[in-house]
Design a protein around this motif. Structure first.
Motif, PDB file in Angstrom:
ATOM      1  N   PRO A 244       0.413  -0.951  -0.095  1.00  0.00           N
ATOM      2  CA  PRO A 244      -0.210   0.158  -0.336  1.00  0.00           C
ATOM      3  C   PRO A 244       0.898   1.339  -0.415  1.00  0.00           C
ATOM      4  O   PRO A 244       2.176   1.073   0.847  1.00  0.00           O
ATOM      5  N   PRO A 245      -0.012   2.495  -0.648  1.00  0.00           N
ATOM      6  CA  PRO A 245       1.116   4.204  -0.662  1.00  0.00           C
ATOM      7  C   PRO A 245       1.804   4.449   0.936  1.00  0.00           C
ATOM      8  O   PRO A 245       0.453   3.398   1.933  1.00  0.00           O
ATOM      9  N   VAL A 246       2.397   4.774   0.871  1.00  0.00           N
ATOM     10  CA  VAL A 246       3.274   5.425   2.376  1.00  0.00           C
ATOM     11  C   VAL A 246       2.446   6.641   2.586  1.00  0.00           C
ATOM     12  O   VAL A 246       1.699   6.834   2.214  1.00  0.00           O
ATOM     13  N   GLU A 247       1.651   6.510   3.976  1.00  0.00           N
ATOM     14  CA  GLU A 247       1.026   7.478   4.390  1.00  0.00           C
ATOM     15  C   GLU A 247       1.899   8.063   5.405  1.00  0.00           C
ATOM     16  O   GLU A 247       3.396   8.133   5.895  1.00  0.00           O
ATOM     17  N   GLY A 248       1.798   9.627   5.612  1.00  0.00           N
ATOM     18  CA  GLY A 248       1.695  10.484   6.152  1.00  0.00           C
ATOM     19  C   GLY A 248       3.746  10.694   5.658  1.00  0.00           C
ATOM     20  O   GLY A 248       4.043  11.542   6.098  1.00  0.00           O
ATOM     21  N   ILE A 249       3.552  10.922   3.935  1.00  0.00           N
ATOM     22  CA  ILE A 249       4.992  11.315   3.904  1.00  0.00           C
ATOM     23  C   ILE A 249       5.434  12.755   4.638  1.00  0.00           C
ATOM     24  O   ILE A 249       4.695  13.562   3.772  1.00  0.00           O
ATOM     25  N   GLU A 250       6.328  13.049   4.462  1.00  0.00           N
ATOM     26  CA  GLU A 250       7.088  14.342   4.370  1.00  0.00           C
ATOM     27  C   GLU A 250       7.421  14.369   3.501  1.00  0.00           C
ATOM     28  O   GLU A 250       8.949  13.602   2.845  1.00  0.00           O
ATOM     29  N   ILE A 251       7.194  16.239   2.900  1.00  0.00           N
ATOM     30  CA  ILE A 251       7.859  16.471   2.054  1.00  0.00           C
ATOM     31  C   ILE A 251       8.640  17.960   1.809  1.00  0.00           C
ATOM     32  O   ILE A 251       8.157  19.028   2.650  1.00  0.00           O
ATOM     33  N   ILE A 252      10.077  18.335   1.493  1.00  0.00           N
ATOM     34  CA  ILE A 252      10.721  19.328   1.971  1.00  0.00           C
ATOM     35  C   ILE A 252      10.893  20.029   0.479  1.00  0.00           C
ATOM     36  O   ILE A 252      11.192  19.107  -0.879  1.00  0.00           O
TER      37      ILE A 252
END
Length: 324
Positions: A244-252
């Motif tokens: 499944p897609p990763v949840e809560g991905i941090e974007i910088i």
């Protein structure tokens, strides 16, 4: 070009009988980043033995994209292959010759996965292209598909803003008039494999799989290839179920790139990618003693204490408002 230099590039292709997506996977674009090379070798063993079967589409694997740098076990041969990626009518160095072969090969595909590693400690992360736009810096039309690919690669951190940061860095070099290689003053300097691919109608992801010598990095790279194949429907779901897609991905978002100006420039400590900094915090010192400080609250990205003068020393990033 020296007679001691390699004169060929090697690719391995697997063409399924059923038509489907055309995927290109690159390893060792930088010669000392071998996690992709090892992951591709593992995948090839499985494909050749029948343990893994390609059901549809075309899979192209390049375990060593820069054979001179790989032979030397260093980042580059004569220049950074992952900059100024384009066909050269008058190739001036070894990497120009690679581009003249590699760029047409990229053109043959629809999706690109480029596997890298980094100098200092830190966790794996992916480099994401821009949102769909028709601007001058990096026009793009496949942001949704690329973001979906990123979400299935297993990393919880994503970096965007590569080209806009590079444009700013190149303009600073030009304004300062420092004596550097003409390549470093080229407004296309930030164009690497994925940036070039986007100009040719593809989408693609650069995955930074961990620190160069991290024993886990090859497995991160391997799983990324398997997940991309599963996402594109190129292998049986029973063989490699799509996670499944990763949840809560941090974007910088990268907002600037800072060059090393002199070999004696030095960091204040051993920075790792994504170390947080506060505005005004001292990051390093120029050889004359001048402090290099954080322009705001944010992150150090890709710190390279071994950078060559005139090349990228570190990047500065901030929290992005973008969400996958």
């Amino acid at each position: 070009m020296s007679n001691d230099f390699p004169t060929t590039l090697q690719r391995h292709q697997y063409a399924a009988f059923e038509a489907g997506p055309r995927l290109l996977v690159l390893g060792a674009v930088h010669g000392n980043e071998t996690c992709g090379t090892q992951a591709i070798a593992q995948l090839q063993r499985e494909l050749d033995s029948g343990a893994l079967r390609l059901r549809r589409g075309l899979l192209t694997l390049m375990p060593v994209t820069n054979p001179l740098a790989y032979r030397k076990q260093q980042r580059q041969g004569e220049r950074n292959l992952n900059r100024n990626m384009r066909v050269n009518a008058a190739p001036a160095n070894f990497e120009d010759h690679i581009c003249n072969v590699l760029c047409p090969w990229i053109d043959e595909h629809e999706v690109l996965l480029d596997l890298h590693s980094f100098h200092t400690g830190g966790v794996p992360f992916a480099m994401l292209g821009p949102e769909d736009n028709q601007g001058e810096v990096e026009p793009f039309a496949h942001a949704v598909a690329e973001a979906r690919m990123v979400a299935h690669l297993g990393c919880k951190r994503v970096v965007e803003g590569w080209m806009s940061a590079y444009v700013r860095g190149v303009e600073r070099r030009r304004q300062q008039g420092r004596a550097v290689s003409p390549d470093l003053l080229d407004r296309q300097y930030g164009v690497g494999t994925t940036e070039y691919a986007r100009t040719r109608g593809l989408y693609g992801v650069t995955l930074e799989c961990g620190q160069h010598d991290d024993p886990r990095a090859p497995q991160v790279a391997y799983q990324a290839i398997r997940q991309t194949l599963a996402l594109l429907g190129m292998i049986d779901a029973q063989t490699a179920a799509l996670a499944p897609p990763v949840e809560g991905i941090e974007i910088i978002r990268l907002v600037d790139v800072i060059d090393m100006e002199h070999a004696a420039d030095s960091f204040t400590r051993e920075w790792a990618s994504f170390d947080r900094v506060r505005q005004g915090e001292v990051i390093g010192h120029r050889h004359g003693g001048t402090a290099v400080t954080a322009p705001g609250d944010g992150y150090i990205v890709f710190p390279n204490p071994l950078a060559l003068p005139g090349n990228e020393w570190f990047y500065f990033g901030v929290d992005s408002e973008r969400r996958l």
